[in-house]
Design an enzyme around this catalytic site. Structure first.
Site, short mmCIF file in Angstrom:
data_model
loop_
_atom_site.label_atom_id
_atom_site.label_comp_id
_atom_site.label_asym_id
_atom_site.label_seq_id
_atom_site.Cartn_x
_atom_site.Cartn_y
_atom_site.Cartn_z
N SER A 42 -23.02 -0.59 24.45
CA SER A 42 -23.09 -1.79 25.29
C SER A 42 -22.50 -2.95 24.49
CB SER A 42 -24.54 -2.08 25.68
OG SER A 42 -25.32 -2.35 24.54
N HIS A 159 -27.73 3.47 27.13
CA HIS A 159 -28.10 4.40 26.05
C HIS A 159 -28.85 5.63 26.56
CE1 HIS A 159 -28.05 0.83 22.99
NE2 HIS A 159 -26.86 1.14 23.44
N GLU A 168 -33.61 -1.43 26.05
CA GLU A 168 -34.50 -1.14 24.92
C GLU A 168 -35.88 -1.74 25.10
OE1 GLU A 168 -32.39 -2.29 21.31
OE2 GLU A 168 -30.53 -1.68 22.29
N GLU A 208 -30.80 6.13 20.85
CA GLU A 208 -31.42 5.55 19.66
C GLU A 208 -32.73 6.23 19.31
OE1 GLU A 208 -31.39 1.28 20.26
OE2 GLU A 208 -29.23 1.21 19.93
N ASP A 245 -34.84 -5.49 24.83
CA ASP A 245 -33.42 -5.82 24.93
C ASP A 245 -32.93 -5.32 26.27
OD1 ASP A 245 -30.78 -6.33 24.79
OD2 ASP A 245 -30.32 -4.93 23.17
N GLU A 290 -34.08 -10.02 24.07
CA GLU A 290 -32.69 -10.11 23.60
C GLU A 290 -31.74 -9.99 24.79
OE1 GLU A 290 -31.98 -7.13 20.57
OE2 GLU A 290 -29.91 -6.89 21.22
N ASP A 317 -27.42 -11.47 21.38
CA ASP A 317 -26.68 -10.33 20.79
C ASP A 317 -25.25 -10.37 21.33
OD1 ASP A 317 -25.64 -7.89 20.00
OD2 ASP A 317 -26.85 -6.69 21.36
N LYS A 342 -25.03 -8.02 13.72
CA LYS A 342 -24.41 -6.70 13.61
C LYS A 342 -23.10 -6.87 12.88
CE LYS A 342 -25.99 -4.89 18.11
NZ LYS A 342 -25.61 -4.94 19.53
N HIS A 370 -28.86 -2.30 13.86
CA HIS A 370 -27.99 -1.12 13.92
C HIS A 370 -27.12 -1.19 15.18
CE1 HIS A 370 -30.84 1.19 16.87
NE2 HIS A 370 -30.75 -0.09 17.15
N LYS A 393 -33.86 -4.30 13.43
CA LYS A 393 -33.92 -3.46 14.63
C LYS A 393 -33.07 -2.24 14.35
CE LYS A 393 -31.35 -3.87 18.81
NZ LYS A 393 -31.15 -4.29 20.18
C1 2PG Z 1 -27.78 -3.56 21.27
C2 2PG Z 1 -27.23 -2.38 20.51
C3 2PG Z 1 -28.12 -1.79 19.47
P1 2PG Z 1 -25.06 -1.13 21.17
O1 2PG Z 1 -27.42 -3.81 22.42
O2 2PG Z 1 -28.55 -4.32 20.71
O3 2PG Z 1 -29.37 -1.42 19.93
O4 2PG Z 1 -26.64 -1.44 21.33
O5 2PG Z 1 -24.84 -0.76 19.76
O6 2PG Z 1 -24.77 -0.05 22.15
O7 2PG Z 1 -24.35 -2.41 21.52
MG MG Z 2 -28.55 -5.86 22.30
#
Ligand code: 2PG
Ligand code: MG
Length: 417
Positions: A42, A159, A168, A208, A245, A290, A317, A342, A370, A393
């Protein structure tokens, strides 16, 4: 003082079986280290570019171009540079790339080198990575504070094949030590598994490592988690909280400006989404949301922060993508009060450190994260400790690529105690 003797990269697979980049840095004093780059599903529209090959191999997801960029132009440019000067190294690669989003060399190529050199330099300095990073970036922190984990025990959205809309559902154990928090997380995770099974839900897992049952509604996940906390012998609110999230950009319809919740058979406005979080905050031990609104829904982010920001952690994020320009705009406008960090969203360690420093200066909370596609690389655990991040996280209490980060955090805790 040790110089970069060589860097080289190759293609490996991530936890979803998709190619990603691993690089190795070798220094003049014989220190050698590898680092691997994770990959999102995502992903935010404003992230730095993950260079993929296209074509037939691996369904277009090969990373041989990124690998070639490490082995060719990057390797030539960084050879002979002082390894411990990570800022100069990253600046050199950013200049060599020359684009705003690393689309020439690939954020995956640049980050692999950035991290492998950092790791090799820490070996050369004889320091664990978290200590070395603190020193290399001149962070003026004294004590070490282990981050509180946000553990994704129930996976949905992109996911988990959209079993529920929210991506999440995380538990946030509040015990005093990291090892107690990890234990609590694992116990609640297993209690949740038993509960789901007892109710006849599927206990297969998502990307995850959290359960991915088809629940027939987003709120049922909240109820199940609260029940699991109690079943494991812990108190909701006091001992274990919940973080979400929703990753709402994934179900936001830009045309109608509505959030489409398929599992609930509902379509909500931004105002109604904010109302939903407010209601859940009162009913459940919800402390953090989030990407509660879509990545470019700026006005409503400001509104949400005004309405909920003093009582709820609002994390950007896809909204901030670890990018100081977007974070600055958020700070100026009063949007969000925390940032998800990230490394591969921005594509170098130095720019990541700059985003963390900016967040700190504005009192935004820092969560090191992550990606949904991970590797065995545990750099983020060290990074979280290096900067005294409030939270980390890194997924569920299953799957080695997730659990290894918790294991590393417990190892660091034993070292700094
Ligand atoms: C998120 C991440 C990690 P992705 O959205 O926060 O959990 O997902 O790495 O798929 O963007
Ligand atoms: Mg996120």
């Amino acid at each position: 003082m040790s110089k970069i003797r060589s860097v080289r990269a190759w293609e490996i697979l991530d936890s979803r079986g998709n190619p990603t980049v691993r690089a190795e840095a070798a220094l003049s004093d014989g220190s050698v280290a590898v680092a691997s780059v994770p990959s999102g599903a995502s992903t935010g529209t404003h992230e730095a570019l993950e260079l993929r090959d296209g074509g037939k191999r691996y369904g277009g997801l090969g990373v041989l171009k990124a690998v070639a960029n490490v082995n060719g132009p990057i390797a030539r440019a960084v050879k002979g540079m002082e390894a411990s000067n990570l800022r100069a190294l990253d600046a050199k690669m950013i200049k060599l790339d020359g684009t705003a989003n690393k689309s020439k060399l690939g954020a995956n190529a640049i980050l692999a080198v950035s991290l492998s050199v950092a790791r090799a330099a820490s070996v050369s300095a004889g320091l664990p990575l978290y200590k070395f990073l603190r020193k290399a970036y001149g962070l003026r922190l004294t004590a070490y504070k282990l981050p509180i984990p946000m553990m994704n025990v129930l996976n949905g959205g992109a996911h988990a094949g959209w079993t529920v809309d929210f991506q999440e559902f995380m538990i946030v154990p509040m015990q005093k030590t990291e090892s107690e928090r990890v234990r609590c997380g694992a116990e609640v995770f297993h209690a949740l598994g038993k509960l789901l099974k007892a109710k006849g839900f599927d206990t297969g897992k998502g990307d995850e490592g959290g359960y991915a049952p088809t629940l027939g509604g987003n709120e049922i996940a909240m109820k199940m988690i609260v029940a699991a906390i109690g079943k494991a012998g812990y108190t909701p609110w006091g001992e274990v909280a919940i973080a979400l999230d929703p990753a709402s950009s994934e179900f936001y319809d830009t045309k109608t400006k509505r959030y489409i919740l398929k599992a609930d058979k509902k379509t909500l406005t931004a105002g109604e989404m904010i109302g939903l979080y407010e209601k859940w905050m009162q009913k459940y031990p919800l402390i953090s949301v989030e990407d509660g609104l879509a990545e470019d829904d700026w006005d409503n982010w400001v509104l949400m922060t005004r309405q909920l920001g003093s009582r709820l952690q609002l994390v950007g994020d896809d909204f901030f993508v670890t990018n100081v320009a977007r974070l600055n705009r958020g700070i100026e406008r009063g949007a969000a009060n925390a940032i998800l960090i990230k490394l591969n969203q921005i594509g170098s360690l130095t720019e990541t450190m700059d985003a963390i420093a900016l967040a700190r200066s504005a009192d935004y909370k820092v969560i090191i994260s992550h990606r949904s596609g991970e590797t065995a690389d545990t750099t983020i655990a060290d990074l979280a400790v290096a900067v005294n991040a409030e939270y980390v996280k890194t997924g569920s209490l299953s799957r080695s690529e997730r659990v290894e980060k918790y294991n590393r955090l417990m190892e660091i805790e034993r070292e700094v105690k």
